[in-house]
Design an enzyme around this catalytic site. Structure first.
Site, PDB file in Angstrom:
ATOM      1  N   PHE A  37      -8.171  -5.478  -9.027  1.00 46.06           N
ATOM      2  CA  PHE A  37      -7.561  -6.018 -10.246  1.00 46.06           C
ATOM      3  C   PHE A  37      -7.816  -7.526 -10.319  1.00 46.06           C
ATOM      4  CE2 PHE A  37      -4.261  -8.086 -12.661  1.00 46.06           C
ATOM      5  CZ  PHE A  37      -4.111  -7.267 -13.776  1.00 46.06           C
ATOM      6  N   ASP A  38      -7.526  -8.210  -9.218  1.00 45.79           N
ATOM      7  CA  ASP A  38      -7.678  -9.669  -9.211  1.00 45.79           C
ATOM      8  C   ASP A  38      -9.125 -10.081  -9.450  1.00 45.79           C
ATOM      9  OD1 ASP A  38      -5.008 -10.098  -8.890  1.00 45.79           O
ATOM     10  OD2 ASP A  38      -5.101 -10.202  -6.707  1.00 45.79           O
ATOM     11  N   SER A  83       4.286 -16.358 -11.410  1.00 47.73           N
ATOM     12  CA  SER A  83       3.676 -15.618 -10.308  1.00 47.73           C
ATOM     13  C   SER A  83       2.927 -16.615  -9.429  1.00 47.73           C
ATOM     14  CB  SER A  83       2.748 -14.539 -10.843  1.00 47.73           C
ATOM     15  OG  SER A  83       1.655 -15.148 -11.464  1.00 47.73           O
ATOM     16  N   GLU A 113       5.647 -17.677   4.632  1.00 49.86           N
ATOM     17  CA  GLU A 113       6.594 -16.554   4.541  1.00 49.86           C
ATOM     18  C   GLU A 113       5.832 -15.260   4.370  1.00 49.86           C
ATOM     19  OE1 GLU A 113       9.124 -17.389   1.197  1.00 49.86           O
ATOM     20  OE2 GLU A 113       9.628 -19.359   1.986  1.00 49.86           O
ATOM     21  N   LYS A 115       4.932 -11.913   2.428  1.00 44.52           N
ATOM     22  CA  LYS A 115       4.957 -11.578   0.997  1.00 44.52           C
ATOM     23  C   LYS A 115       5.421 -10.127   0.886  1.00 44.52           C
ATOM     24  CE  LYS A 115       2.294 -11.985  -3.236  1.00 44.52           C
ATOM     25  NZ  LYS A 115       2.698 -10.709  -3.809  1.00 44.52           N
ATOM     26  N   ASP A 117       6.520  -6.592  -0.469  1.00 43.50           N
ATOM     27  CA  ASP A 117       5.948  -5.791  -1.550  1.00 43.50           C
ATOM     28  C   ASP A 117       7.060  -4.994  -2.237  1.00 43.50           C
ATOM     29  OD1 ASP A 117       4.061  -4.789  -3.178  1.00 43.50           O
ATOM     30  OD2 ASP A 117       3.191  -3.389  -1.742  1.00 43.50           O
ATOM     31  N   ARG A 136      12.049  -9.654 -13.213  1.00 44.61           N
ATOM     32  CA  ARG A 136      11.125 -10.682 -13.676  1.00 44.61           C
ATOM     33  C   ARG A 136      10.672 -10.458 -15.119  1.00 44.61           C
ATOM     34  NH1 ARG A 136       5.569 -12.111 -10.737  1.00 44.61           N
ATOM     35  NH2 ARG A 136       4.428 -11.267 -12.479  1.00 44.61           N
ATOM     36  N   TYR A 225      14.222 -15.795  -1.258  1.00 42.08           N
ATOM     37  CA  TYR A 225      13.234 -16.791  -0.823  1.00 42.08           C
ATOM     38  C   TYR A 225      13.102 -18.012  -1.718  1.00 42.08           C
ATOM     39  CZ  TYR A 225      10.504 -13.671  -3.862  1.00 42.08           C
ATOM     40  OH  TYR A 225      10.089 -12.892  -4.888  1.00 42.08           O
ATOM     41  N   LYS A 288       3.904 -22.173   1.054  1.00 39.53           N
ATOM     42  CA  LYS A 288       4.560 -23.095   0.128  1.00 39.53           C
ATOM     43  C   LYS A 288       4.584 -24.501   0.727  1.00 39.53           C
ATOM     44  CE  LYS A 288       7.668 -19.385  -1.312  1.00 39.53           C
ATOM     45  NZ  LYS A 288       8.985 -18.765  -1.188  1.00 39.53           N
ATOM     46  N   LYS A 312      -3.496 -12.710   0.127  1.00 42.07           N
ATOM     47  CA  LYS A 312      -3.260 -11.257   0.108  1.00 42.07           C
ATOM     48  C   LYS A 312      -4.105 -10.586   1.178  1.00 42.07           C
ATOM     49  CE  LYS A 312      -1.906  -9.267  -3.556  1.00 42.07           C
ATOM     50  NZ  LYS A 312      -1.445  -9.245  -4.879  1.00 42.07           N
ATOM     51  N   CYS A 407      -6.152  29.979 -10.868  1.00 40.81           N
ATOM     52  CA  CYS A 407      -5.332  29.765  -9.665  1.00 40.81           C
ATOM     53  C   CYS A 407      -6.097  30.192  -8.406  1.00 40.81           C
ATOM     54  CB  CYS A 407      -4.028  30.555  -9.787  1.00 40.81           C
ATOM     55  SG  CYS A 407      -3.016  30.441  -8.306  1.00 40.81           S
ATOM     56  N   CYS A 410      -4.105  33.459  -6.967  1.00 47.51           N
ATOM     57  CA  CYS A 410      -3.958  34.755  -7.638  1.00 47.51           C
ATOM     58  C   CYS A 410      -4.961  34.944  -8.771  1.00 47.51           C
ATOM     59  CB  CYS A 410      -2.532  34.927  -8.162  1.00 47.51           C
ATOM     60  SG  CYS A 410      -2.168  33.831  -9.550  1.00 47.51           S
ATOM     61  N   CYS A 425       0.035  27.282 -12.521  1.00 48.33           N
ATOM     62  CA  CYS A 425      -0.282  28.705 -12.570  1.00 48.33           C
ATOM     63  C   CYS A 425       0.939  29.379 -13.178  1.00 48.33           C
ATOM     64  CB  CYS A 425      -0.538  29.224 -11.161  1.00 48.33           C
ATOM     65  SG  CYS A 425      -0.521  31.020 -11.104  1.00 48.33           S
ATOM     66  N   CYS A 431       2.220  35.489  -7.914  1.00 45.58           N
ATOM     67  CA  CYS A 431       1.389  34.539  -7.170  1.00 45.58           C
ATOM     68  C   CYS A 431       2.083  34.230  -5.841  1.00 45.58           C
ATOM     69  CB  CYS A 431       1.216  33.285  -8.034  1.00 45.58           C
ATOM     70  SG  CYS A 431       0.238  32.005  -7.276  1.00 45.58           S
TER      71      CYS A 431
HETATM   72  S1  IVH Z   1       7.848 -17.288  -4.089  1.00 48.90           S
HETATM   73  C1  IVH Z   1       7.217 -19.785  -7.881  1.00 48.90           C
HETATM   74  N1  IVH Z   1       7.976 -15.949  -1.838  1.00 48.90           N
HETATM   75  O1  IVH Z   1       5.166 -12.306  -5.028  1.00 48.90           O
HETATM   76  C2  IVH Z   1       7.204 -19.033  -6.615  1.00 48.90           C
HETATM   77  N2  IVH Z   1       7.296 -14.783  -3.794  1.00 48.90           N
HETATM   78  O2  IVH Z   1       2.732 -12.889  -6.622  1.00 48.90           O
HETATM   79  C3  IVH Z   1       7.843 -17.742  -6.727  1.00 48.90           C
HETATM   80  N3  IVH Z   1       6.895 -12.401  -3.414  1.00 48.90           N
HETATM   81  O3  IVH Z   1       6.665 -12.808  -8.126  1.00 48.90           O
HETATM   82  C4  IVH Z   1       7.542 -16.750  -5.709  1.00 48.90           C
HETATM   83  N4  IVH Z   1       7.357 -12.377  -1.268  1.00 48.90           N
HETATM   84  O4  IVH Z   1       7.748 -11.140  -6.513  1.00 48.90           O
HETATM   85  C5  IVH Z   1       7.687 -15.904  -3.157  1.00 48.90           C
HETATM   86  N5  IVH Z   1       8.172 -14.884   0.241  1.00 48.90           N
HETATM   87  C6  IVH Z   1       7.904 -14.834  -1.077  1.00 48.90           C
HETATM   88  C7  IVH Z   1       7.518 -13.635  -1.714  1.00 48.90           C
HETATM   89  C8  IVH Z   1       7.216 -13.656  -3.070  1.00 48.90           C
HETATM   90  C9  IVH Z   1       6.996 -11.635  -2.311  1.00 48.90           C
HETATM   91  C10 IVH Z   1       6.458 -11.879  -4.729  1.00 48.90           C
HETATM   92  C11 IVH Z   1       7.316 -12.315  -5.879  1.00 48.90           C
HETATM   93  C12 IVH Z   1       6.391 -13.050  -6.806  1.00 48.90           C
HETATM   94  C13 IVH Z   1       5.068 -12.493  -6.411  1.00 48.90           C
HETATM   95  C14 IVH Z   1       3.971 -13.470  -6.755  1.00 48.90           C
END
Ligand code: IVH
Length: 671
Positions: A37-38, A83, A113, A115, A117, A136, A225, A288, A312, A407, A410, A425, A431
């Site tokens: 996607f990205d 995001s 940190e 991330k 899911d 969100r 977070y 961050k 990622k 099927c 059957c 089926c 069956c």
């Molecule tokens: S900080 C402006 N910290 O990732 C900064 N986001 O792709 C706001 N996410 O929308 C996000 N773990 O849903 C932050 N340790 C983490 C995170 C985190 C998961 C998600 C979050 C965000 C998305 C961004």
């Protein structure tokens, strides 16, 4: 690329990415790997920069994505929920580090940190009390899901310690632990319900439910977070994380302060390897800049902060050969295709099979050919998934895989209902896996829980023509001598089995109803139906409108129930089970009146409540002598209204001047 080609490519990428956004945010069923996607989004972005005249003003490059639904009140975020930019390799991360150095010099720290899911959530606290929880959504506006979020144990409803500001917002990720996901998903499979593809979809599906009591049954967790306050309280993000932990929030123990980009790389490579040991899914690392002053200096782009980025993990992917596509027929007749693969090692386990979902997945999305080489990925999904086909390895004379028309068990022609992806089926009477599967479901632990009778015995009894439908199980008593003669079971086990069968006649109506195996009537739905309709006759004769008026019953379930009871064979089977002594009436709990304070008054309960399910409120009203009625009329005395009540109901009640009260007011009436 010529301008004409660029225009075509921009259009095709735009519409494809919009569809993926819809699949991800609205259906919660992504069909593309995040990485792909990205990459497509990046390609579109580059093309739009080169040819701005062809860019769609609503291009996916201009949006954060959206998951606002009509079922909840929409709330505008005080601070937009942005995001993060994504990186997938060391070079992209080094570029990020360079950009920062150029802007603020070399004197800074990072916080790394995990991330998580899940789905992001914004919580507002006033005077230490949780007042609002919002999804969100599209980043600007989200859904108010406070009632559901209040059921999450690790989110404090009231803070303990005193040094928090009177008003603040805190953001984090709501998720489901892998163990809970597997347990609850297995329950869904057992109940003939569609399982969720991964814990994230389960969590987001749960947060969007109308019944908070059901939400409370599904254990969710939340890591916080990010803190937003009107006035800066701390110097750094790290300090704020320590503070919010002291206020009682669940923060993640693995976050780390890093002073060099090398430390960041070490953190990333450690978690890339060790992430599978965590009890929850992560899909990367968030990096961050620690100092708030430096964050401010760096600022934001339209979509994301310049002071943070996500690295990622590439979901581990392997290539392997498709050996064959086989098909499984479930007890409801649903046919599921499975890809049998040449065994290959992936994320620590040997993969031999992958889900293929349905005909569209095979014929439209993957355009699978026999003996294709496929890329298999194991992301959040427990069962691996085929992401794409390696076309370079396809032999020129390979034939496309054609979905079954008949099927595999059957031979009956399969049917596919309009708007549904799955094929069925229809031969439920003839069956094998359907006949045996239905009886096995009926005796299962969650349904009739018959002692002394298991899946294998059902299969053997069926093979030996003792049973062919559920009611035959209750005739086995008459064949005990023949059973003994068969020589497959000892006398003791036959006696145990017959005693278990006899005892099961006491099982309550809701269990019998669940055991019947009506499509989409899982354990919870059966409970709701039994509580609402009280007996099988009322349920069998209910109209579509009456069905959807019951709690948690949607159109899909209502139609399935109507179809089930329109079949003469089903009616006869139920009649036979009734004469055999099974329970088809809800035994009302002995109502010992707590008071007569509501006597002579009628009530309707609507919406969701913070502390009670509608059924609990109903019990409370009845225990105090009140009556629950089903439709709003001028005779109704009170409408007890919770959150998210349907606007039509509200309007009707207002027109008829019916007093609308809260649950708190109801309690005042009986206090
Ligand atoms: S900080 C402006 N910290 O990732 C900064 N986001 O792709 C706001 N996410 O929308 C996000 N773990 O849903 C932050 N340790 C983490 C995170 C985190 C998961 C998600 C979050 C965000 C998305 C961004």
């Amino acid at each position: 690329m010529s301008p004409a080609e660029a225009k075509t490519r921009i259009e095709s990428l735009t519409s494809e990415l919009k569809q993926h956004n819809y699949n991800y945010y609205v259906l919660a069923m992504p069909t593309i790997a995040d990485y792909d996607f990205d990459k497509k989004l990046e390609e579109l972005n580059a093309l739009e920069k080169q040819y701005p005249e062809f860019a769609d003003p609503n291009s996916p490059t201009q949006q954060v994505g959206g998951d606002i639904t009509k079922d909840f009140v929409t709330v505008t975020h005080r601070w937009p929920m942005l995001s993060l930019g994504n990186t997938y390799n060391e070079q992209e991360l080094l570029d990020f580090d360079q950009r920062i150095r150029k802007a603020i010099g070399d004197n800074f720290e990072y916080v790394c940190e995990l991330k998580f899911d899940g789905l992001s959530m914004s919580l507002t606290y006033e005077d230490g009390v949780l007042v609002r929880a919002v999804t969100r959504g599209d980043g600007i506006q989200g859904d108010d899901v406070t009632t559901n979020v209040r059921t999450i144990n690790t989110i404090p409803k009231r803070l303990k310690h005193g040094d928090y500001p009177s008003q603040f917002e805190i953001r984090g990720e709501v998720f489901m632990h892998l163990k809970a996901f597997e347990r609850l998903n297995n329950e869904r499979i057992e109940a003939g319900e569609v399982p969720y593809a991964n814990p994230r979809n389960f969590a987001s599906g749960t947060i969007k439910m109308q019944d908070s009591a059901e939400v409370a049954r599904r254990p969710l967790d939340c890591f916080l977070y990010f803190l937003y306050t009107e006035r800066l309280l701390f110097r750094t993000h790290w300090e704020s994380l320590q503070a919010v932990k002291n206020w009682g929030f669940h923060t993640n123990e693995h976050s780390k302060l890093c002073s060099t980009i090398d430390d960041v790389f070490k953190f990333i490579s450690y978690w890339d390897k060790n992430r599978f040991d965590l009890s929850y899914d992560i899909d990367g690392i968030v990096i961050k800049v620690n100092s708030y002053a430096q964050q401010q200096e760096l600022g934001f782009t339209a979509k994301s902060p310049r002071w943070a980025i996500a690295y990622k993990f590439k979901a581990e992917q392997v290539q392997t050969e498709l050996l064959a596509v086989t098909y499984q027929v479930g007890r409801t007749g649903a046919v599921t295709p499975v890809a049998n693969l040449k065994p290959v090692l992936l994320a620590g386990t040997t993969v031999k099979r992958a889900t293929l979902h349905n005909a569209d997945e095979i014929e439209k999305r993957l355009k699978l050919h026999e003996h294709d080489w496929v890329f298999v990925e194991k992301g959040g999904e427990i069962i691996p998934k085929i992401i794409s086909v390696n076309l370079e390895k396809r032999s020129p004379d390979a034939k496309p895989v054609k979905y079954l028309t008949h099927c595999p068990e059957c031979g009956t022609e399969l049917i596919r209902k309009e708007g549904e992806a799955a094929s069925y089926c229809p031969n439920d009477e003839g069956c094998h896996p359907q006949i045996v599967g239905k009886m096995q479901h009926f005796i299962s632990r969650k349904a009739m829980n018959i002692d002394g009778l298991g899946d294998e015995t059902i299969e053997t009894l069926y093979q030996n023509k003792f049973i062919g439908r559920i009611s035959d199980i209750y005739d086995l008593q008459q064949h005990s001598e023949e059973l003994k003669k068969m020589g497959r079971f000892g006398e003791k086990s036959i006696n145990n089995m017959l005693a278990g069968i006899e005892k099961s006649k006491e099982m309550p109506f809701e269990k019998v109803l669940f055991g019947l195996g009506i499509r989409y009537v899982g354990e919870t739905v059966a409970k709701k139906l039994a509580a609402h309709f009280k007996n099988i006759d009322r349920l069998a004769s209910a109209t579509f409108d009456e069905l959807i008026a019951a709690e948690e019953i949607g159109e899909r379930i209502a139609l399935s129930i109507i179809e089930y009871f329109s079949d003469e064979k089903h009616k006869q089977e139920i009649e036979k089970l009734q004469t055999q002594g099974l329970q088809f009436v809800t035994i009302e709990k002995e109502v010992t009146l707590a008071s007569e304070k509501l006597s002579g008054q009628s009530f309707i309960i609507s919406g969701v409540f913070e502390k009670f399910s509608r059924d609990e409120l109903k019990d409370i009203i009845e225990q105090n002598g009140g009556k629950i009625v089903s439709g709003i009329s001028a005779k109704l005395n009170f409408l007890v209204a919770g959150d998210n009540m349907g606007p039509a109901k509200l309007e009707k009640a207002q027109k008829l001047n019916i007093p609308i009260i809260s649950d708190a007011e109801l309690f005042e009436m009986i206090a």
